[in-house]
Design a protein around this motif. Structure first.
Motif, PDB file in Angstrom:
ATOM      1  N   ARG A  26      13.684   5.952  20.812  1.00 41.29           N
ATOM      2  CA  ARG A  26      14.457   6.818  19.944  1.00 41.29           C
ATOM      3  C   ARG A  26      13.602   7.970  19.439  1.00 41.29           C
ATOM      4  NH1 ARG A  26      13.795   1.893  17.892  1.00 41.29           N
ATOM      5  NH2 ARG A  26      12.178   1.651  16.329  1.00 41.29           N
ATOM      6  N   LEU A  27      14.234   9.104  19.205  1.00 43.85           N
ATOM      7  CA  LEU A  27      13.553  10.232  18.596  1.00 43.85           C
ATOM      8  C   LEU A  27      14.250  10.679  17.321  1.00 43.85           C
ATOM      9  CD1 LEU A  27      12.392  12.489  21.529  1.00 43.85           C
ATOM     10  CD2 LEU A  27      10.990  11.444  19.781  1.00 43.85           C
ATOM     11  N   PHE A  28      15.226   9.861  16.861  1.00 41.11           N
ATOM     12  CA  PHE A  28      15.852  10.185  15.580  1.00 41.11           C
ATOM     13  C   PHE A  28      14.777  10.276  14.508  1.00 41.11           C
ATOM     14  CE2 PHE A  28      17.906   9.379  11.598  1.00 41.11           C
ATOM     15  CZ  PHE A  28      19.063  10.124  11.680  1.00 41.11           C
ATOM     16  N   LEU A  29      13.849   9.320  14.534  1.00 42.67           N
ATOM     17  CA  LEU A  29      12.651   9.374  13.711  1.00 42.67           C
ATOM     18  C   LEU A  29      11.478   8.936  14.571  1.00 42.67           C
ATOM     19  CD1 LEU A  29      13.661   7.852  10.263  1.00 42.67           C
ATOM     20  CD2 LEU A  29      12.666  10.095  10.636  1.00 42.67           C
ATOM     21  N   PRO A  30      10.366   9.651  14.537  1.00 40.21           N
ATOM     22  CA  PRO A  30       9.173   9.188  15.256  1.00 40.21           C
ATOM     23  C   PRO A  30       8.772   7.800  14.784  1.00 40.21           C
ATOM     24  CG  PRO A  30       8.913  11.459  14.538  1.00 40.21           C
ATOM     25  CD  PRO A  30      10.163  10.957  13.894  1.00 40.21           C
ATOM     26  N   LYS A  31       8.189   7.023  15.700  1.00 39.14           N
ATOM     27  CA  LYS A  31       7.912   5.621  15.396  1.00 39.14           C
ATOM     28  C   LYS A  31       6.968   5.430  14.213  1.00 39.14           C
ATOM     29  CE  LYS A  31       6.891   3.810  19.535  1.00 39.14           C
ATOM     30  NZ  LYS A  31       6.757   2.839  20.599  1.00 39.14           N
ATOM     31  N   GLN A  32       6.085   6.386  13.990  1.00 34.38           N
ATOM     32  CA  GLN A  32       5.118   6.184  12.904  1.00 34.38           C
ATOM     33  C   GLN A  32       5.764   6.246  11.519  1.00 34.38           C
ATOM     34  OE1 GLN A  32       5.122   8.690  15.095  1.00 34.38           O
ATOM     35  NE2 GLN A  32       4.274  10.600  14.259  1.00 34.38           N
ATOM     36  N   TYR A  33       7.009   6.734  11.436  1.00 37.13           N
ATOM     37  CA  TYR A  33       7.694   6.807  10.153  1.00 37.13           C
ATOM     38  C   TYR A  33       8.742   5.713   9.997  1.00 37.13           C
ATOM     39  CZ  TYR A  33       5.783  11.504  10.735  1.00 37.13           C
ATOM     40  OH  TYR A  33       4.957  12.559  10.976  1.00 37.13           O
ATOM     41  N   LEU A  34       8.793   4.813  10.957  1.00 38.43           N
ATOM     42  CA  LEU A  34       9.886   3.844  10.988  1.00 38.43           C
ATOM     43  C   LEU A  34       9.332   2.420  11.024  1.00 38.43           C
ATOM     44  CD1 LEU A  34      12.984   4.038  11.117  1.00 38.43           C
ATOM     45  CD2 LEU A  34      12.815   3.832  13.587  1.00 38.43           C
ATOM     46  N   LEU A  35       9.673   1.615  10.022  1.00 37.96           N
ATOM     47  CA  LEU A  35       9.312   0.203   9.973  1.00 37.96           C
ATOM     48  C   LEU A  35      10.569  -0.623  10.207  1.00 37.96           C
ATOM     49  CD1 LEU A  35       7.157   0.341   6.717  1.00 37.96           C
ATOM     50  CD2 LEU A  35       6.325   0.501   9.070  1.00 37.96           C
TER      51      LEU A  35
ATOM     52  N   LYS B 251      27.045 -11.909  20.347  1.00 34.58           N
ATOM     53  CA  LYS B 251      27.401 -12.780  19.232  1.00 34.58           C
ATOM     54  C   LYS B 251      26.214 -13.549  18.657  1.00 34.58           C
ATOM     55  CE  LYS B 251      32.346 -13.447  19.851  1.00 34.58           C
ATOM     56  NZ  LYS B 251      33.430 -14.392  20.140  1.00 34.58           N
ATOM     57  N   LYS B 252      25.242 -13.881  19.487  1.00 31.12           N
ATOM     58  CA  LYS B 252      24.116 -14.684  19.016  1.00 31.12           C
ATOM     59  C   LYS B 252      22.832 -13.868  19.016  1.00 31.12           C
ATOM     60  CE  LYS B 252      26.051 -19.175  20.285  1.00 31.12           C
ATOM     61  NZ  LYS B 252      25.839 -20.447  21.001  1.00 31.12           N
ATOM     62  N   LYS B 253      22.932 -12.627  18.600  1.00 29.91           N
ATOM     63  CA  LYS B 253      21.783 -11.739  18.581  1.00 29.91           C
ATOM     64  C   LYS B 253      21.117 -11.730  17.208  1.00 29.91           C
ATOM     65  CE  LYS B 253      21.753  -9.666  22.690  1.00 29.91           C
ATOM     66  NZ  LYS B 253      20.543  -9.562  23.539  1.00 29.91           N
ATOM     67  N   ASP B 254      19.795 -11.573  17.212  1.00 31.14           N
ATOM     68  CA  ASP B 254      19.082 -11.324  15.976  1.00 31.14           C
ATOM     69  C   ASP B 254      19.501  -9.959  15.437  1.00 31.14           C
ATOM     70  OD1 ASP B 254      17.673 -13.696  16.268  1.00 31.14           O
ATOM     71  OD2 ASP B 254      16.009 -12.738  17.319  1.00 31.14           O
ATOM     72  N   GLY B 255      19.324  -9.761  14.138  1.00 34.45           N
ATOM     73  CA  GLY B 255      19.597  -8.461  13.537  1.00 34.45           C
ATOM     74  C   GLY B 255      18.300  -7.751  13.207  1.00 34.45           C
ATOM     75  N   LYS B 256      18.435  -6.580  12.606  1.00 29.15           N
ATOM     76  CA  LYS B 256      17.243  -5.806  12.256  1.00 29.15           C
ATOM     77  C   LYS B 256      17.541  -4.940  11.040  1.00 29.15           C
ATOM     78  CE  LYS B 256      14.559  -3.842  15.395  1.00 29.15           C
ATOM     79  NZ  LYS B 256      14.045  -2.898  16.429  1.00 29.15           N
ATOM     80  N   VAL B 257      16.554  -4.830  10.154  1.00 29.95           N
ATOM     81  CA  VAL B 257      16.608  -3.881   9.051  1.00 29.95           C
ATOM     82  C   VAL B 257      15.571  -2.799   9.303  1.00 29.95           C
ATOM     83  CG1 VAL B 257      16.265  -3.506   6.581  1.00 29.95           C
ATOM     84  CG2 VAL B 257      17.415  -5.581   7.365  1.00 29.95           C
ATOM     85  N   PHE B 258      16.028  -1.556   9.447  1.00 26.19           N
ATOM     86  CA  PHE B 258      15.129  -0.424   9.574  1.00 26.19           C
ATOM     87  C   PHE B 258      14.715   0.048   8.189  1.00 26.19           C
ATOM     88  CE2 PHE B 258      17.457  -0.047  13.627  1.00 26.19           C
ATOM     89  CZ  PHE B 258      16.384   0.068  14.507  1.00 26.19           C
ATOM     90  N   ILE B 259      13.458   0.471   8.069  1.00 26.84           N
ATOM     91  CA  ILE B 259      12.912   0.950   6.803  1.00 26.84           C
ATOM     92  C   ILE B 259      12.287   2.317   7.032  1.00 26.84           C
ATOM     93  CG2 ILE B 259      11.375   0.437   4.864  1.00 26.84           C
ATOM     94  CD1 ILE B 259      11.270  -2.491   6.059  1.00 26.84           C
TER      95      ILE B 259
ATOM     96  N   GLY C 206       0.793  -1.223   0.000  1.00 25.13           N
ATOM     97  CA  GLY C 206       0.000   0.000   0.000  1.00 25.13           C
ATOM     98  C   GLY C 206       0.826   1.274   0.000  1.00 25.13           C
ATOM     99  N   ARG C 207       2.152   1.160   0.047  1.00 18.24           N
ATOM    100  CA  ARG C 207       3.027   2.338   0.048  1.00 18.24           C
ATOM    101  C   ARG C 207       3.683   2.497  -1.315  1.00 18.24           C
ATOM    102  NH1 ARG C 207       4.821   4.168   5.195  1.00 18.24           N
ATOM    103  NH2 ARG C 207       3.895   3.002   6.919  1.00 18.24           N
ATOM    104  N   ARG C 208       3.870   3.719  -1.707  1.00 18.98           N
ATOM    105  CA  ARG C 208       4.552   4.002  -2.980  1.00 18.98           C
ATOM    106  C   ARG C 208       5.592   5.081  -2.762  1.00 18.98           C
ATOM    107  NH1 ARG C 208       0.984   3.117  -8.078  1.00 18.98           N
ATOM    108  NH2 ARG C 208      -0.371   1.462  -7.356  1.00 18.98           N
ATOM    109  N   GLY C 209       6.332   4.924  -1.702  1.00 16.08           N
ATOM    110  CA  GLY C 209       7.262   5.961  -1.305  1.00 16.08           C
ATOM    111  C   GLY C 209       8.668   5.765  -1.826  1.00 16.08           C
ATOM    112  N   GLU C 210       9.542   6.569  -1.266  1.00 11.55           N
ATOM    113  CA  GLU C 210      10.972   6.495  -1.531  1.00 11.55           C
ATOM    114  C   GLU C 210      11.602   5.879  -0.288  1.00 11.55           C
ATOM    115  OE1 GLU C 210      14.691   9.602  -2.361  1.00 11.55           O
ATOM    116  OE2 GLU C 210      12.622  10.302  -2.253  1.00 11.55           O
ATOM    117  N   PHE C 211      12.069   4.657  -0.395  1.00 13.44           N
ATOM    118  CA  PHE C 211      12.449   3.892   0.787  1.00 13.44           C
ATOM    119  C   PHE C 211      13.951   3.892   1.019  1.00 13.44           C
ATOM    120  CE2 PHE C 211       8.526   1.869  -0.843  1.00 13.44           C
ATOM    121  CZ  PHE C 211       7.690   2.186   0.225  1.00 13.44           C
ATOM    122  N   LEU C 212      14.320   4.040   2.285  1.00 15.87           N
ATOM    123  CA  LEU C 212      15.703   3.910   2.723  1.00 15.87           C
ATOM    124  C   LEU C 212      15.786   2.743   3.696  1.00 15.87           C
ATOM    125  CD1 LEU C 212      16.674   7.628   3.475  1.00 15.87           C
ATOM    126  CD2 LEU C 212      16.934   6.359   1.334  1.00 15.87           C
TER     127      LEU C 212
END
Length: 446
Positions: free
Chosen positions: A230-239, A143-151, A21-27
């Motif tokens: 975090r306040l680098f980006l508000p949560k509603q803009y961060l997936l 060493k045995k931690k899950d990772g994460k991809v921020f969008i 449903g999104r048609r944005g510019e993704f980082l």
């Protein structure tokens, strides 16, 4: 039977679900520890300095009282002015052609060589971010931690919260971007939200180009509530997408195979090369083939493939490297099948035959490449026959064993001939079992 999706495809499916449903510019930004917040190198360094000064208790008190913004703004601005000032004293802001770099360009250059700055690296490619999320976190507890991809959907962040940096903005000093604003409200001073700046450098260098880098930065970059959100980006803009720790090894192998992503391709600059080739580093002739073989013996199949690829990148006619690469892929295939077996709920449901996977097919390609380079390569024929059995291609396995038998006959190798006889018997027994199973089940094919 349909071929099972590889892990990379599964994570791409997760991404599509997130972006539906999104048609944005993704980082995208990948971090190897799922618990790490979005923090620039400068913030981490400033906090480290606070701890080193014995002021951790004072800093925590400031955070709890929500007064840290003013303190941090000043620290952040002072840090970057000092960093840039020291670099300019050394003349590093002048390019070869005489062009003078602006503050942001200078920070990008410093960060490129490992300095801690306010810039936070993102990429426009999900697979690159996924590669970084699959790295092993440093430190014993990580060493045995899950990772994460921020969008980040850039188009979803409203103006004026997000400001794009254009060519004309590059002439400004750093305090233009990190300054503190305040206004009077109800008899007191209220700090304004810091702007989020987005920068796509028109001239990229080295690893920034290979990683298709983009930068976000903000003067408001530290926790601001009791939960430390975090306040680098508000949560509603961060997936975000979590990357399971047990998936990291296989994902790295698939990213290397399907996307060409590895440490050599992503860090393609002279800085990393020079760091390990200075006069203080003793020279040792590294035998990547032997290291790859030893890693296979230790069960590090992905690491083995990386070492063997380093050999093949320089010498694609190295038959031994192709042989061991095939062995590593075959072991990865067997490992994946074992995981499937453990997932079967009861012994009654357990199947004596499981579908082959992409690693088995890749191993056959590797063994065949070794044989093409060395037509009498006995080990390659023996290993390829085993891979053919895993795929249910018994006629091809039998053909390899026949050739191997003739080869040992010509060489007068009695022990080799005995080995082939045992393998023939094993092949016949397995084929008989397979035919019985196939009569009751749909064959998995190739």
């Amino acid at each position: 039977m349909a071929t099972e999706k590889n892990l990379l495809s599964q994570y791409h499916d997760m991404l599509q679900e997130k972006l539906e449903g999104r048609r944005g510019e993704f980082l995208y930004r990948g971090q190897e520890n799922v618990d790490w917040q979005l923090r620039s190198g400068a913030v981490r360094r400033i906090f480290l300095e606070e701890k080193n000064r014995g002021r951790e208790e004072k800093l925590q008190k400031l955070i709890e009282e929500h007064k840290k913004d003013f303190d941090f703004y000043k620290e952040n601005l002072y840090y970057h002015e000092e960093l840039l000032g020291q670099a300019k004293l050394r003349g590093w802001h002048h390019e070869v052609g005489g062009r003078k770099l602006g503050d942001l360009e200078m920070l990008a250059k410093l960060q490129h060589y490992g300095a801690a700055t306010c810039l936070l690296d993102f990429t426009i490619r999900f697979d690159i971010a996924l590669w970084f999320a699959c790295q092993r976190a440093q430190g014993e507890k990580d060493k045995k931690k899950d990772g994460k991809v921020f969008i980040v959907d850039i188009n979803d962040v409203p103006t004026p919260s997000l400001r794009r940096i254009g060519p004309n903005d590059l002439k400004y000093d750093i305090d233009k971007f990190l300054h503190l604003e305040s206004r009077e409200k109800e008899g007191g001073t209220q700090l304004l939200q810091g702007d989020i700046w987005y920068w796509h450098p028109e001239t990229l260098m080295g690893r920034m180009l290979s990683q298709e880098s983009r930068f976000l930065f903000s003067s408001k970059d530290i926790p601001d509530n009791d939960q430390g959100e975090r306040l680098f980006l508000p949560k509603q803009y961060l997936l975000s997408i979590k990357v399971k720790q047990e998936h990291k090894g296989q994902l790295l192998e698939e990213l290397n195979r399907h996307c060409g992503l590895n440490r050599r391709s992503l860090f393609s600059d002279i800085h990393g090369f020079v760091a390990v080739n200075n006069h203080q580093t003793p020279f040792q002739r590294k035998d990547y083939v032997q290291e790859g073989k030893e890693k296979i013996e230790k069960g590090d199949f992905v690491g083995a493939i990386e070492d063997l690829d380093a050999v093949l990148e320089l010498d694609e006619k190295n038959a031994t490297a192709w042989l061991h690469r095939g062995s590593a892929n075959f072991c990865l295939g067997a490992e994946k099948q074992e995981q499937q077996r453990r997932q079967q709920r009861t012994p009654k449901q357990a199947s004596p035959w499981l579908p082959p996977n992409e690693y088995h097919r890749e191993s056959i390609k590797n063994f065949s490449r070794a044989i093409k380079l060395k037509s009498d390569y006995a080990d390659a024929y023996a290993m390829r026959s085993g891979a053919y059995i895993a795929l249910g291609k018994f006629d091809k396995a039998r053909s390899d064993l026949k050739f191997l038998s003739g080869l040992y006959e010509r060489q007068g190798d009695q022990r080799g001939k005995e080995f082939v006889e045992v393998q023939f018997q094993r092949l016949n027994d397995l084929q008989e079992l397979y035919e019985l199973w196939k009569a009751k089940n749909k064959p998995f094919g190739s």
